[in-house]
Motif scaffolding. Sequence first.
Motif, PDB file in Angstrom:
ATOM      1  N   GLN A   9     -30.787   6.345  22.888  1.00 21.04           N
ATOM      2  CA  GLN A   9     -29.312   5.284  23.519  1.00 21.04           C
ATOM      3  C   GLN A   9     -29.971   4.230  23.518  1.00 21.04           C
ATOM      4  O   GLN A   9     -28.643   3.463  22.497  1.00 21.04           O
ATOM      5  CB  GLN A   9     -29.325   5.505  24.984  1.00 21.04           C
ATOM      6  CG  GLN A   9     -28.355   4.589  25.508  1.00 21.04           C
ATOM      7  CD  GLN A   9     -28.386   5.091  27.465  1.00 21.04           C
ATOM      8  OE1 GLN A   9     -28.898   5.113  27.795  1.00 21.04           O
ATOM      9  NE2 GLN A   9     -27.331   4.935  27.225  1.00 21.04           N
ATOM     10  N   SER A  13     -27.488   2.407  20.508  1.00 23.04           N
ATOM     11  CA  SER A  13     -26.736   1.256  20.815  1.00 23.04           C
ATOM     12  C   SER A  13     -26.736  -0.029  19.692  1.00 23.04           C
ATOM     13  O   SER A  13     -25.814  -0.563  18.898  1.00 23.04           O
ATOM     14  CB  SER A  13     -26.596   0.547  22.344  1.00 23.04           C
ATOM     15  OG  SER A  13     -26.200   1.389  22.852  1.00 23.04           O
ATOM     16  N   SER A  16     -25.473   0.613  16.878  1.00 24.91           N
ATOM     17  CA  SER A  16     -24.073   0.674  16.808  1.00 24.91           C
ATOM     18  C   SER A  16     -23.202  -0.952  16.792  1.00 24.91           C
ATOM     19  O   SER A  16     -22.091  -1.040  15.926  1.00 24.91           O
ATOM     20  CB  SER A  16     -23.282   1.783  18.195  1.00 24.91           C
ATOM     21  OG  SER A  16     -23.370   2.938  17.794  1.00 24.91           O
ATOM     22  N   ASP A  51     -20.621  -3.054  26.730  1.00 24.08           N
ATOM     23  CA  ASP A  51     -20.151  -1.250  27.019  1.00 24.08           C
ATOM     24  C   ASP A  51     -19.137  -0.444  26.696  1.00 24.08           C
ATOM     25  O   ASP A  51     -17.733  -0.832  27.446  1.00 24.08           O
ATOM     26  CB  ASP A  51     -20.356  -0.782  28.389  1.00 24.08           C
ATOM     27  CG  ASP A  51     -20.367  -0.071  29.261  1.00 24.08           C
ATOM     28  OD1 ASP A  51     -20.862   1.411  28.074  1.00 24.08           O
ATOM     29  OD2 ASP A  51     -20.599   0.779  30.435  1.00 24.08           O
ATOM     30  N   SER A  62     -20.329   4.047  20.363  1.00 25.41           N
ATOM     31  CA  SER A  62     -21.109   4.085  21.580  1.00 25.41           C
ATOM     32  C   SER A  62     -21.769   3.158  21.544  1.00 25.41           C
ATOM     33  O   SER A  62     -23.226   2.793  21.058  1.00 25.41           O
ATOM     34  CB  SER A  62     -21.501   4.874  22.432  1.00 25.41           C
ATOM     35  OG  SER A  62     -22.642   5.945  22.459  1.00 25.41           O
ATOM     36  N   ILE A  63     -21.843   1.914  22.698  1.00 28.05           N
ATOM     37  CA  ILE A  63     -22.415   0.734  23.178  1.00 28.05           C
ATOM     38  C   ILE A  63     -22.736   1.030  24.450  1.00 28.05           C
ATOM     39  O   ILE A  63     -22.465   1.060  24.927  1.00 28.05           O
ATOM     40  CB  ILE A  63     -21.531  -0.215  21.930  1.00 28.05           C
ATOM     41  CG1 ILE A  63     -22.102  -0.391  20.678  1.00 28.05           C
ATOM     42  CG2 ILE A  63     -23.363  -1.553  22.336  1.00 28.05           C
ATOM     43  CD1 ILE A  63     -21.107  -1.037  20.562  1.00 28.05           C
ATOM     44  N   ARG A  64     -24.215   0.764  25.027  1.00 35.55           N
ATOM     45  CA  ARG A  64     -24.634   0.792  26.275  1.00 35.55           C
ATOM     46  C   ARG A  64     -25.184  -0.779  26.477  1.00 35.55           C
ATOM     47  O   ARG A  64     -25.360  -1.008  25.708  1.00 35.55           O
ATOM     48  CB  ARG A  64     -25.209   1.873  26.821  1.00 35.55           C
ATOM     49  CG  ARG A  64     -24.919   3.011  26.385  1.00 35.55           C
ATOM     50  CD  ARG A  64     -23.385   2.997  27.770  1.00 35.55           C
ATOM     51  NE  ARG A  64     -22.698   4.456  27.006  1.00 35.55           N
ATOM     52  CZ  ARG A  64     -21.468   4.078  26.868  1.00 35.55           C
ATOM     53  NH1 ARG A  64     -20.639   3.603  26.576  1.00 35.55           N
ATOM     54  NH2 ARG A  64     -20.791   5.431  26.213  1.00 35.55           N
TER      55      ARG A  64
END
Length: 120
Positions: A9, A13, A16, A51, A62-64
């Motif tokens: 993840q 991120s 991204s 986020d 998607s960026i977390r």
Amino acid sequence: MSTVSKREQIDHSIDSIFRLLIDIARSPDTYSQNEQVLNALKSQGGLCSLDMEFSIRDEQFSIRPISLNTLKKRLTQPDAERDFQHLDRLRSHAQQMIYKYEEQLAAPKKRSRSALEEQV
């Protein structure tokens, strides 16, 4: 339960974030009104706390949120093809491109004699 590990993840991120910064530089008009992106571009920490989900040419990203220390650590590994300085330059460049775009929109076209003389 998520099938993606925390490490994957974070890597997604980071990828991204790079994609987002490159896309902002290419088309700042798309992001010039996005307050979330504008706030994220102000600092390295702001970029890490981003986020969001977005798409570029029908491809979803998607960026977390990740910690700044984790980001720096991942981008300083010997096998990393990108480094933190490169990321920070991209962030700064993306921010400048948005400012330039907004200046172009805000600058009225003056047709007076004094304005034309200033251009020359």
